[in-house]
Write a protein that holds these residues in place. Structure first.
Motif, PDB file in Angstrom:
ATOM      1  N   ASP A  59      -6.962  -0.795  -5.586  1.00  0.00           N
ATOM      2  CA  ASP A  59      -7.829  -1.664  -4.783  1.00  0.00           C
ATOM      3  C   ASP A  59      -9.131  -0.994  -4.356  1.00  0.00           C
ATOM      4  O   ASP A  59     -10.022  -1.656  -3.819  1.00  0.00           O
ATOM      5  CB  ASP A  59      -7.087  -2.113  -3.506  1.00  0.00           C
ATOM      6  CG  ASP A  59      -5.811  -2.860  -3.827  1.00  0.00           C
ATOM      7  OD1 ASP A  59      -5.897  -3.884  -4.515  1.00  0.00           O
ATOM      8  OD2 ASP A  59      -4.727  -2.417  -3.395  1.00  0.00           O
ATOM      9  N   PHE A  60      -9.259   0.300  -4.577  1.00  0.00           N
ATOM     10  CA  PHE A  60     -10.405   1.053  -4.059  1.00  0.00           C
ATOM     11  C   PHE A  60     -11.737   0.496  -4.566  1.00  0.00           C
ATOM     12  O   PHE A  60     -12.713   0.423  -3.813  1.00  0.00           O
ATOM     13  CB  PHE A  60     -10.270   2.532  -4.444  1.00  0.00           C
ATOM     14  CG  PHE A  60     -11.300   3.427  -3.820  1.00  0.00           C
ATOM     15  CD1 PHE A  60     -11.158   3.842  -2.501  1.00  0.00           C
ATOM     16  CD2 PHE A  60     -12.404   3.856  -4.538  1.00  0.00           C
ATOM     17  CE1 PHE A  60     -12.106   4.674  -1.913  1.00  0.00           C
ATOM     18  CE2 PHE A  60     -13.358   4.685  -3.964  1.00  0.00           C
ATOM     19  CZ  PHE A  60     -13.207   5.105  -2.652  1.00  0.00           C
TER      20      PHE A  60
ATOM     21  N   LYS B   9      -2.015   8.444   5.747  1.00  0.00           N
ATOM     22  CA  LYS B   9      -2.561   7.908   7.001  1.00  0.00           C
ATOM     23  C   LYS B   9      -3.440   6.687   6.727  1.00  0.00           C
ATOM     24  O   LYS B   9      -4.574   6.593   7.182  1.00  0.00           O
ATOM     25  CB  LYS B   9      -3.349   8.989   7.740  1.00  0.00           C
ATOM     26  CG  LYS B   9      -2.492  10.104   8.297  1.00  0.00           C
ATOM     27  CD  LYS B   9      -3.326  11.074   9.121  1.00  0.00           C
ATOM     28  CE  LYS B   9      -2.469  12.143   9.772  1.00  0.00           C
ATOM     29  NZ  LYS B   9      -3.284  13.093  10.582  1.00  0.00           N
ATOM     30  N   CYS B  10      -2.884   5.746   5.998  1.00  0.00           N
ATOM     31  CA  CYS B  10      -3.657   4.565   5.594  1.00  0.00           C
ATOM     32  C   CYS B  10      -4.082   3.712   6.792  1.00  0.00           C
ATOM     33  O   CYS B  10      -5.170   3.147   6.800  1.00  0.00           O
ATOM     34  CB  CYS B  10      -2.847   3.711   4.613  1.00  0.00           C
ATOM     35  SG  CYS B  10      -2.390   4.603   3.105  1.00  0.00           S
TER      36      CYS B  10
ATOM     37  N   GLY C 217      -8.073   1.788   4.278  1.00  0.00           N
ATOM     38  CA  GLY C 217      -6.691   1.332   4.351  1.00  0.00           C
ATOM     39  C   GLY C 217      -6.541   0.186   5.320  1.00  0.00           C
ATOM     40  O   GLY C 217      -5.831  -0.798   5.043  1.00  0.00           O
ATOM     41  N   ASN C 218      -7.215   0.275   6.456  1.00  0.00           N
ATOM     42  CA  ASN C 218      -7.191  -0.784   7.468  1.00  0.00           C
ATOM     43  C   ASN C 218      -7.692  -2.106   6.908  1.00  0.00           C
ATOM     44  O   ASN C 218      -7.112  -3.154   7.137  1.00  0.00           O
ATOM     45  CB  ASN C 218      -8.091  -0.362   8.637  1.00  0.00           C
ATOM     46  CG  ASN C 218      -7.376  -0.411   9.950  1.00  0.00           C
ATOM     47  OD1 ASN C 218      -7.076  -1.498  10.427  1.00  0.00           O
ATOM     48  ND2 ASN C 218      -7.097   0.734  10.531  1.00  0.00           N
ATOM     49  N   MET C 219      -8.792  -2.031   6.163  1.00  0.00           N
ATOM     50  CA  MET C 219      -9.361  -3.235   5.585  1.00  0.00           C
ATOM     51  C   MET C 219      -8.402  -3.870   4.584  1.00  0.00           C
ATOM     52  O   MET C 219      -8.227  -5.107   4.567  1.00  0.00           O
ATOM     53  CB  MET C 219     -10.689  -2.893   4.903  1.00  0.00           C
ATOM     54  CG  MET C 219     -11.492  -4.100   4.450  1.00  0.00           C
ATOM     55  SD  MET C 219     -12.362  -3.808   2.918  1.00  0.00           S
ATOM     56  CE  MET C 219     -11.047  -3.884   1.719  1.00  0.00           C
TER      57      MET C 219
ATOM     58  N   LEU D 204       0.821  -1.205   0.000  1.00  0.00           N
ATOM     59  CA  LEU D 204       0.000   0.000   0.000  1.00  0.00           C
ATOM     60  C   LEU D 204       0.859   1.260   0.000  1.00  0.00           C
ATOM     61  O   LEU D 204       0.629   2.189  -0.775  1.00  0.00           O
ATOM     62  CB  LEU D 204      -0.911  -0.014   1.234  1.00  0.00           C
ATOM     63  CG  LEU D 204      -2.158   0.872   1.233  1.00  0.00           C
ATOM     64  CD1 LEU D 204      -3.072   0.534   0.060  1.00  0.00           C
ATOM     65  CD2 LEU D 204      -2.916   0.700   2.543  1.00  0.00           C
ATOM     66  N   LEU D 205       1.869   1.299   0.836  1.00  0.00           N
ATOM     67  CA  LEU D 205       2.684   2.504   0.997  1.00  0.00           C
ATOM     68  C   LEU D 205       3.789   2.631  -0.043  1.00  0.00           C
ATOM     69  O   LEU D 205       4.424   3.674  -0.143  1.00  0.00           O
ATOM     70  CB  LEU D 205       3.285   2.539   2.396  1.00  0.00           C
ATOM     71  CG  LEU D 205       2.477   3.254   3.491  1.00  0.00           C
ATOM     72  CD1 LEU D 205       2.393   4.739   3.208  1.00  0.00           C
ATOM     73  CD2 LEU D 205       1.077   2.675   3.636  1.00  0.00           C
TER      74      LEU D 205
END
Length: 423
Positions: free
Chosen positions: A136-137, A410-411, A417-419, A123-124
């Motif tokens: 992925d959104f 700030k994912c 982002g957490n999911m 992700l980052l």
């Protein structure tokens, strides 16, 4: 690697908690991770840990490397005297208490769930993407997105409420004065928002109250303070306004030296400052105690009726002084009222309810959901990834998401982002 990921790992125990050992090979058991501190001082307060069978209570500090303790000068800061565990990604040096005893350190990289770390890294490490989760959104469940956007909208209202509280303090608790300043700013839109706000700040609201039934005087006041009555124009209405403004300027000891210059450039004629200031003058000449009326209204229809005011007669055939245009009534259109509702009225009603100690969140959520989605570059970009914005609630939530989470990486603090990190 970012520290907020390590905060997330510690706070939600995304690690092998069964086999933890400190850098001194002492068995570590987490009884309580403590309370996350987002202000200065240690990262987690009041943690409870068992180290080598001994129960400890105190604070936890988190860094990428152990040596960051010295980089941040914690060894000289009394706020860190009660740290009972130093949690790091990489342990590269020992740290000590004032009595020279070692502060236990937990090196996380051998204990973090592998899939969590892999998903976080993926992700980052996204390059040249508009947002980190761009690829992925679209996969994210609609219910998750909608629920998160609603929470983000309330978060955005809370942020705006803090700005309103500052204006209220500056205005000595005069809600009518706060409303006037906020309306003025939003009547100026993006191009002239700051200029109109500085104009409102240049006029004591008591002057508005004294002129409230005189539309011409209010228009002269606004246009004069905006510096739009200083040219040599041989037009009867211009000369009338100019004369009225000179009288008001002397009577109320007005100055516009600190008013930001007004812009016409890149504006459609219906958004010219002359038109918007005339409409604002009409609004205040028609509605005394405007704030009280707004607070009493809940439906979009009633608010539309309140704000659908027009300019004075002169502007029906003009957009600027000295140049005539096709005759047309210049009433405030619904899309513009929507912007006023989104940026002024709903935030003000929210702030006032908090001030009164009441909760009208459900009423405001219902109102914002009946306002069409805004059309801007952020909303359009999100909609290209997944068609998510159908109301102003969602468009405001998306603006909050992009500016306060995506742009700041700030994912781990974002539900989406957490999911994706935990999938």
């Amino acid at each position: 690697m970012q520290e907020d990921f390590l905060h997330y790992v510690w706070q939600y125990k995304k690690l092998d908690v069964i086999h933890l050992k400190t850098s001194q090979y002492e068995i570590l058991e987490i009884v309580s991770v403590g309370q996350h501190n987002t202000n200065s001082g240690p990262d987690f307060f009041n943690a409870q840990l068992k180290i080598a069978g001994q129960l400890w209570a105190g604070n936890v500090e988190i860094h990428i490397k152990s040596s960051d303790w010295f980089v941040h000068n914690h060894e000289t800061d009394k706020a860190y005297d009660n740290v009972i565990l130093h949690v790091v990604w990489e342990h590269d040096t020992e740290i000590f208490r004032k009595d020279n005893s070692i502060i236990p350190t937990l090196e996380l990289k051998g204990y973090v769930d592998s899939h969590v770390f892999q998903n976080y890294t993926k992700l980052l490490s996204a390059k040249n993407k508009w947002i980190n989760c761009e690829s992925d959104f679209a996969e994210v469940d609609k219910f998750i997105v909608d629920s998160w956007l609603e929470r983000l909208y309330i978060e955005r209202l809370e942020r705006k409420s803090r700005t309103i509280e500052t204006l209220l303090e500056d205005s000595k608790n005069n809600w009518e004065a706060v409303l006037f300043k906020m309306l003025a700013k939003n009547f100026g839109l993006k191009v002239n928002g700051d200029a109109f706000f500085s104009l409102a700040n240049s006029i004591d609201f008591s002057v508005i109250r004294k002129l409230k039934t005189n539309q011409t005087a209010l228009e002269a006041l606004f246009l004069g303070q905006a510096g739009l009555l200083e040219e040599d124009i041989q037009d009867s209405y211009f000369l009338e306004l100019q004369k009225e403004y000179l009288f008001l300027k002397q009577k109320f000891q007005l100055s516009h030296t600190e008013v930001i210059p007004i812009q016409f450039f890149r504006l459609r004629p219906q958004n010219f400052p002359t038109i918007r200031l005339s409409q604002l003058a009409t609004l205040y000449s028609l509605h005394a105690n405007l704030f009280s009326k707004i607070i009493a209204l809940d439906s979009k229809k009633d608010l539309y009726n309140l704000f659908q005011v027009a300019t004075s007669v002169f502007w029906e055939s003009h957009y600027s002084f000295g140049k005539q245009s096709k005759l047309a009534s210049k009433k405030i259109a619904k899309p513009f009222i929507d912007l006023l509702l989104i940026n002024t009225i709903i935030p003000l009603k929210f702030a006032y309810s908090r001030y009164q100690g009441t909760d009208i969140n459900e009423t405001l959520l219902e109102l914002i959901q009946h306002i069409p989605s805004e059309k801007n570059s952020i909303v359009q970009a999100f909609n290209k990834l997944k068609n998510v914005s159908h109301s102003a609630l969602q468009s405001q939530g998306l603006i909050q998401l992009k500016s306060e989470y995506c742009d700041k990486n700030k994912c781990v603090q974002c539900v989406i982002g957490n999911m994706l990190i935990n999938k």
